[in-house]
Scaffold this motif. Structure first.
Motif, PDB file in Angstrom:
ATOM      1  N   ALA A  12       5.591   4.403  -1.530  1.00 56.57           N
ATOM      2  CA  ALA A  12       5.521   3.309  -2.501  1.00 56.57           C
ATOM      3  C   ALA A  12       4.859   2.076  -1.912  1.00 56.57           C
ATOM      4  N   GLY A  13       4.275   2.198  -0.722  1.00 59.07           N
ATOM      5  CA  GLY A  13       3.728   1.040  -0.029  1.00 59.07           C
ATOM      6  C   GLY A  13       2.660   0.304  -0.818  1.00 59.07           C
ATOM      7  N   GLY A  14       1.756   1.046  -1.474  1.00 57.75           N
ATOM      8  CA  GLY A  14       0.698   0.401  -2.234  1.00 57.75           C
ATOM      9  C   GLY A  14       1.246  -0.361  -3.417  1.00 57.75           C
ATOM     10  N   ALA A  15       2.173   0.241  -4.141  1.00 61.18           N
ATOM     11  CA  ALA A  15       2.761  -0.426  -5.302  1.00 61.18           C
ATOM     12  C   ALA A  15       3.627  -1.607  -4.885  1.00 61.18           C
ATOM     13  N   MET A  16       4.333  -1.500  -3.773  1.00 60.27           N
ATOM     14  CA  MET A  16       5.147  -2.609  -3.295  1.00 60.27           C
ATOM     15  C   MET A  16       4.279  -3.788  -2.879  1.00 60.27           C
ATOM     16  N   ALA A  17       3.175  -3.502  -2.201  1.00 57.79           N
ATOM     17  CA  ALA A  17       2.271  -4.576  -1.785  1.00 57.79           C
ATOM     18  C   ALA A  17       1.673  -5.280  -3.000  1.00 57.79           C
ATOM     19  N   GLN A  18       1.224  -4.529  -3.996  1.00 54.74           N
ATOM     20  CA  GLN A  18       0.649  -5.129  -5.198  1.00 54.74           C
ATOM     21  C   GLN A  18       1.686  -5.941  -5.968  1.00 54.74           C
ATOM     22  N   ALA A  19       2.913  -5.426  -6.049  1.00 54.17           N
ATOM     23  CA  ALA A  19       3.966  -6.167  -6.745  1.00 54.17           C
ATOM     24  C   ALA A  19       4.247  -7.487  -6.040  1.00 54.17           C
ATOM     25  N   LEU A  20       4.290  -7.459  -4.720  1.00 51.09           N
ATOM     26  CA  LEU A  20       4.541  -8.685  -3.965  1.00 51.09           C
ATOM     27  C   LEU A  20       3.398  -9.684  -4.170  1.00 51.09           C
ATOM     28  N   GLU A  21       2.160  -9.205  -4.146  1.00 52.68           N
ATOM     29  CA  GLU A  21       1.017 -10.096  -4.368  1.00 52.68           C
ATOM     30  C   GLU A  21       1.078 -10.751  -5.746  1.00 52.68           C
ATOM     31  N   ALA A  22       1.573 -10.008  -6.736  1.00 53.09           N
ATOM     32  CA  ALA A  22       1.670 -10.553  -8.092  1.00 53.09           C
ATOM     33  C   ALA A  22       2.832 -11.535  -8.233  1.00 53.09           C
ATOM     34  N   LEU A  23       3.920 -11.314  -7.489  1.00 54.22           N
ATOM     35  CA  LEU A  23       5.135 -12.096  -7.673  1.00 54.22           C
ATOM     36  C   LEU A  23       5.270 -13.280  -6.721  1.00 54.22           C
ATOM     37  N   TRP A  24       4.610 -13.228  -5.571  1.00 59.09           N
ATOM     38  CA  TRP A  24       4.740 -14.298  -4.571  1.00 59.09           C
ATOM     39  C   TRP A  24       3.977 -15.536  -5.057  1.00 59.09           C
ATOM     40  N   PRO A  25       4.537 -16.723  -4.852  1.00 62.01           N
ATOM     41  CA  PRO A  25       3.838 -17.932  -5.312  1.00 62.01           C
ATOM     42  C   PRO A  25       2.405 -18.010  -4.784  1.00 62.01           C
ATOM     43  N   ARG A  26       1.479 -18.314  -5.682  1.00 62.37           N
ATOM     44  CA  ARG A  26       0.064 -18.342  -5.288  1.00 62.37           C
ATOM     45  C   ARG A  26      -0.212 -19.369  -4.192  1.00 62.37           C
ATOM     46  N   GLU A  27       0.558 -20.489  -4.212  1.00 64.54           N
ATOM     47  CA  GLU A  27       0.299 -21.554  -3.237  1.00 64.54           C
ATOM     48  C   GLU A  27       0.911 -21.272  -1.872  1.00 64.54           C
ATOM     49  N   ALA A  28       1.775 -20.234  -1.773  1.00 62.77           N
ATOM     50  CA  ALA A  28       2.449 -19.933  -0.511  1.00 62.77           C
ATOM     51  C   ALA A  28       1.622 -18.942   0.300  1.00 62.77           C
ATOM     52  N   PRO A  29       1.422 -19.213   1.603  1.00 55.24           N
ATOM     53  CA  PRO A  29       0.642 -18.281   2.432  1.00 55.24           C
ATOM     54  C   PRO A  29       1.273 -16.893   2.453  1.00 55.24           C
ATOM     55  N   LEU A  30       0.422 -15.877   2.445  1.00 51.76           N
ATOM     56  CA  LEU A  30       0.893 -14.491   2.472  1.00 51.76           C
ATOM     57  C   LEU A  30      -0.197 -13.629   3.077  1.00 51.76           C
ATOM     58  N   SER A  31       0.154 -12.834   4.076  1.00 54.34           N
ATOM     59  CA  SER A  31      -0.802 -11.910   4.690  1.00 54.34           C
ATOM     60  C   SER A  31      -0.014 -10.750   5.287  1.00 54.34           C
ATOM     61  N   GLY A  32      -0.723  -9.724   5.686  1.00 59.15           N
ATOM     62  CA  GLY A  32      -0.030  -8.621   6.320  1.00 59.15           C
ATOM     63  C   GLY A  32      -0.758  -7.302   6.214  1.00 59.15           C
ATOM     64  N   LEU A  33      -0.069  -6.233   6.585  1.00 58.91           N
ATOM     65  CA  LEU A  33      -0.645  -4.892   6.644  1.00 58.91           C
ATOM     66  C   LEU A  33       0.399  -3.885   6.189  1.00 58.91           C
ATOM     67  N   MET A  34       0.015  -3.023   5.249  1.00 58.15           N
ATOM     68  CA  MET A  34       0.872  -1.953   4.758  1.00 58.15           C
ATOM     69  C   MET A  34       0.140  -0.626   4.879  1.00 58.15           C
ATOM     70  N   VAL A  35       0.903   0.458   5.038  1.00 60.00           N
ATOM     71  CA  VAL A  35       0.309   1.791   5.100  1.00 60.00           C
ATOM     72  C   VAL A  35       0.998   2.677   4.055  1.00 60.00           C
ATOM     73  N   THR A  36       0.202   3.458   3.341  1.00 60.11           N
ATOM     74  CA  THR A  36       0.735   4.389   2.362  1.00 60.11           C
ATOM     75  C   THR A  36       0.031   5.728   2.498  1.00 60.11           C
ATOM     76  N   ARG A  37       0.495   6.689   1.755  1.00 59.44           N
ATOM     77  CA  ARG A  37      -0.060   8.035   1.822  1.00 59.44           C
ATOM     78  C   ARG A  37      -1.444   8.060   1.174  1.00 59.44           C
ATOM     79  N   TYR A  38      -2.305   8.950   1.666  1.00 62.71           N
ATOM     80  CA  TYR A  38      -3.616   9.131   1.048  1.00 62.71           C
ATOM     81  C   TYR A  38      -3.449   9.367  -0.456  1.00 62.71           C
ATOM     82  N   HIS A  39      -4.281   8.680  -1.242  1.00 63.79           N
ATOM     83  CA  HIS A  39      -4.331   8.818  -2.701  1.00 63.79           C
ATOM     84  C   HIS A  39      -3.093   8.266  -3.397  1.00 63.79           C
ATOM     85  N   HIS A  40      -2.317   7.432  -2.705  1.00 66.78           N
ATOM     86  CA  HIS A  40      -1.139   6.823  -3.319  1.00 66.78           C
ATOM     87  C   HIS A  40      -1.313   5.316  -3.510  1.00 66.78           C
TER      88      HIS A  40
END
Length: 451
Positions: free
Chosen positions: A51-79
């Motif tokens: 669920a790494g890809g979906a979790m990362a996208q959800a966090l990007e959508a929900l985290w305040p735009r003005e707050a710094p956010l960066s990082g690295l996630m790994v998910t399964r091929y084609h997920h």
């Protein structure tokens, strides 16, 4: 969404329940209430899983735009889910192999440890983990090569070991699992946001617990390896015997101020499926979200229960749906010497490829064999990540005429069980359940409909 009529479209009805369970576990629906406030320092996102890809996208959508956010996630091929238009990309996402790790997962884990260096007490690490992270976040212990780790992983997967046993071994043969990622993040605060795919929701087992304490020991890992006849290099064997690969334990100051929040659980998804059934006028009963054991044997037990309901109205009155979850196991059996390698549709030895059935498929095959064509009983079992084992199906479907149709083609269920080829059996019957990746993972889903 309106449910199909179970009396006229039982398969569509069971697929509707499966989709209700999956929707309940999608990160965009569940992550928001679990998020902490942005810190005074920076926020670093690390982690992985199916669920790494979906979790990362959800966090990007929900985290305040003005707050710094960066990082690295790994998910399964084609997920990696389709990216919503206009969503800014703030977290790097890489793909790697599952269930056997590869070099891409190794490189991602090395980079995560590097990114964790230099964090301060005002910084926040959000660790997003989900099932599959054990293989995707691979960083072998010193003295263990990637090839060694791959071999050990394959043997564990085929051994019949349960998820607790497998992850005990994985934690002690890793430089990132079993709380070691949390140690690398010090002195930053760590908040772990987890989608549970394990019986009991033990976060130390989910993705082998990279940011939480580990109560298991080197001695336990060594016992598991010996019990299942899995070899490790002599250097690693000595380190396990001497306790040199011990993990950070509960009570360690490493975890002071850290938090764990469960984003989605198997029980919540089963409850969502039960609610969908009741909305259609069918009573639903959840057996457990923690069922373990050999898949085929669990199938036989479910069959006995369904037959009792169908014949005597005990312990549940029909019509009803019987739901269960958890994580069963498949012990891969070697094919007999000289077994033919025939093609589909040519009798009981057709499609004779060992090990092509995942947990859900083998459950359904054992279930179909034990149901013996019981009238007015249908079943669906599928993995909530959309992939059952190593093939392209999520699971399989069983109808009252499944066994009869198979025997008419010369396909004896016992022969297919002997070589763990549930995929070949259900594929020939047109009864595979194929969904593609769901972008979440709360483990096995099983539903039996008795009318």
């Amino acid at each position: 969404m309106t449910a199909p009529d179970p009396s006229t479209h039982p398969r569509a009805f069971l697929e509707h329940l499966y989709q209700a369970a999956v929707r309940r576990a999608l990160p965009l629906h569940t992550l928001g209430p679990c998020l902490p406030a942005p810190p005074r320092g920076r926020t670093l996102v690390l982690g992985g899983g199916k669920a790494g890809g979906a979790m990362a996208q959800a966090l990007e959508a929900l985290w305040p735009r003005e707050a710094p956010l960066s990082g690295l996630m790994v998910t399964r091929y084609h997920h990696v889910p389709p990216r919503p238009e206009g969503l800014p990309r703030r977290i790097e996402l890489v793909e790697a192999a599952h269930p056997v790790p590869d070099a891409a997962g190794l490189a991602a884990a090395q980079r995560m440890l590097a990114l964790a260096q230099g964090l301060g007490p005002d910084d926040l690490v959000l660790c997003l983990i989900s099932g599959g992270g054990s293989a995707l976040l691979t960083l072998p212990a010193e003295g263990l090569s990637l090839e060694d780790k791959q071999r050990i992983n394959r043997q564990l997967l085929a051994s019949g070991a349960n998820i607790h046993e497998m992850n005990c071994v994985r934690k002690h043969l890793s430089r990132i699992k079993g709380g070691r990622l949390a140690a690398a993040c010090a002195p930053a605060r760590v908040v772990t946001l987890a989608i549970s795919d394990v019986p009991g929701d033990d976060v130390s087992v989910i993705a082998s617990g990279p940011t939480v304490p580990d109560a298991t020991t080197c001695a336990e890992a060594l016992d598991i390896l010996r019990r299942y006849g899995i070899e490790v290099p002599p250097l690693l064997l000595r380190q396990l015997e001497q306790g040199g690969l011990e993990t950070p334990k509960p009570g360690s100051l490493l975890f002071h101020g850290h938090e764990v929040r469960l984003v989605a659980t198997p029980q919540q998804s089963l409850e969502a499926a039960a609610q969908a059934a009741r909305a259609a006028g069918i009573e639903a009963h959840i057996l457990s979200d923690e069922i373990e054991g050999e898949s085929r044997e669990v199938g036989k037990v479910h069959a006995a229960l369904a037959r009792a309901v169908a014949a005597r109205g005990q312990p549940f009155r029909k019509p009803c749906v019987i739901l269960s979850g958890g994580e069963t196991t498949v012990t891969v059996r070697k094919p007999p010497e000289g077994a033919p390698d025939a093609r589909p549709g040519r009798g009981e030895d057709s499609d004779a490829h060992p090990g092509r059935g995942g947990r859900a498929g083998e459950f359904c095959l054992g279930l179909a064999q034990a149901l013996q064509g019981q009238p007015r009983v249908w079943a669906l079992a599928a993995d909530t990540d959309g992939i059952d084992g190593i093939e392209d199906n999520a699971g399989a479907f069983v109808a009252p005429d499944t066994l009869q149709r198979a025997l008419a083609r010369g396909m004896k269920p016992g022969a297919y069980l002997d070589r763990n080829d549930a995929y070949g059996w259900f594929s020939a019957l047109g009864d595979l359940v194929v969904t593609g990746p769901t972008y979440t993972n709360v483990n096995d889903f099983r539903a039996l409909l008795v009318l």
